[in-house]
Write an enzyme that holds these catalytic residues in place. Sequence first.
Site, PDB file in Angstrom:
ATOM      1  N   CYS A 177       8.667 -10.329  55.640  1.00  0.00           N
ATOM      2  CA  CYS A 177       9.428 -11.259  54.806  1.00  0.00           C
ATOM      3  C   CYS A 177      10.924 -10.998  54.839  1.00  0.00           C
ATOM      4  O   CYS A 177      11.717 -11.928  54.719  1.00  0.00           O
ATOM      5  CB  CYS A 177       8.903 -11.231  53.368  1.00  0.00           C
ATOM      6  SG  CYS A 177       9.242  -9.700  52.465  1.00  0.00           S
ATOM      7  N   CYS A 182       4.626  -2.965  49.739  1.00  0.00           N
ATOM      8  CA  CYS A 182       5.031  -3.908  48.697  1.00  0.00           C
ATOM      9  C   CYS A 182       3.954  -4.027  47.623  1.00  0.00           C
ATOM     10  O   CYS A 182       4.252  -4.028  46.427  1.00  0.00           O
ATOM     11  CB  CYS A 182       5.326  -5.267  49.311  1.00  0.00           C
ATOM     12  SG  CYS A 182       6.012  -6.464  48.138  1.00  0.00           S
TER      13      CYS A 182
END
Length: 365
Positions: free
Chosen positions: A198, A101
């Site tokens: 997440c 990410c």
Amino acid sequence: MRILAAMSGGVDSAVAAARAVEAGHDVVGVHLALSRAGGTLRAGSRGCCTVEDALDARRAADRLGIPFYVWDFSERFRDDVVADFIAEYQAGRTPNPCMRCNEKIKFAALLERALELGFDAVCTGHYATLVEGEDGLELHRASDAAKDQSYVLGVLTAEQLAHTYFPLGTTPSKAIVRAEAEARGLTVAQKPDSHDICFIPDGDTRGWLAERVGAEKGEILDRSGAVVGTHEGAHAFTVGQRRGLQLGVPAPDGKPRFVLEVRPVTNTVVVGPKEALATAQIAGERFTWAGRPPAEHAFDCDVQIRAHADPVPARAEIAGGLLTVTPQTPFDGVAPGQTAVLYVGTRVLGQFTIDRTVSAAPVPA
């Protein structure tokens, strides 16, 4: 500078944006929508990028008096982070989605758009510091060792570092950040930190993967090749795992066994004693440098193989497009797919994805 503040909805990014404003920069806040089907509510410290997080980020931006936008990066996140996560597990590797990410979203897609729009830098709430060294900008550990996030930033290149801003890096403790948020009237002052993956907010990685890659029964072997159990899908196992093995044959010495290897081609899992997790050498072809590359092809450094692992003194060598690291003392439970970050003192030299490992424990005859 014109600063684009990435605001996750948490206390760290809110205070980072506040400090950027206080320093006199022209700041604009942005929240990244990483899922078009995101949940509307968080579950304590689980999950992120929800509707609630976006609202928290907007409230913080309003309190700071800065413009605020929500940018849809869901497709890029799906392709570069989630799809990569699935593919790595299918290949029997252990990926780090936070690294991907940072590499593909926050400091690639976001930074690219920021520069296109005329911003000078992207500001985040990461705990790390930038130092102007003799050979240019350097990435260093944060002052607060307990919160240091330099490991997950090891994927950043010199060009990306030149356009980043980490206002929290020299803060002695997280308690100071929360107290500052409270004093500034930011409603996220006591909001729990996010943890776990997440996009799997319930923490059930095994179930999440089973829905996407399927679950096929296979054999669990010991180091000699003998069948000691069965499993419902090799993707559910990671190197170093002890719990949930459901072995039908106990070890001869009665001691617990751990996952040593995942073989996706044959859908088998190899288990063995804890001492067999010792790794004498790691290597990878995909490596980058956080600044100027090392001057020598062989050099001493410290190596960290997990976000909160202790660094291990090692010797690194670059030859034939391969970066090989030999630690002074063996690593414990290293899996292909993990990221190794190289340091000299507090400075991040660079990183590589581990492709190969060499066990320090001989295979029994």
